[in-house]
Motif scaffolding. Structure first.
Motif: not given
Length: 103
Positions: A41-45
């Motif tokens: 989720l961090l990478d997506l953000a």
């Protein structure tokens, strides 16, 4: 049905049907879609200009802890960083349903 698969040296969880999930960031008002191509989720953000705190990127420091307002996430590593039931470590978590994050 969720099935584990290895991608490089990291564990990645993919939805067998490759269902696209909605990931909403409440504070920024941004709505993105999870298709499994990001590692977390961090990478997506970060790939979509949603700024989130982060540190170790391995689930150890807890800097990326974010409240999950609705939906479900799954942490794909055993993490020493404490995390409440209504939160997730964005650097080592993926959505397993549509989610709203307080970010």
């Amino acid at each position: 049905e969720i099935m584990p698969s290895l991608v490089g040296s990291e564990m990645c969880i993919r939805d067998r049907a490759m269902r696209v999930l909605r990931v909403a960031f409440r504070q920024t008002g941004k709505e993105l879609f999870w298709d499994g191509s990001s590692d977390s989720l961090l990478d997506l953000a970060l790939e979509n200009d949603v700024l989130m705190e982060s540190g170790c990127r391995a689930g150890s420091c807890g800097a990326c802890t974010v409240k999950v307002k609705s939906g479900k996430t799954m942490c794909y590593v055993e993490s020493p960083a404490p995390c409440d039931a209504d939160c997730c470590l964005a650097c080592v978590s993926i959505p397993v349903s549509d989610v709203v994050l307080d970010a």
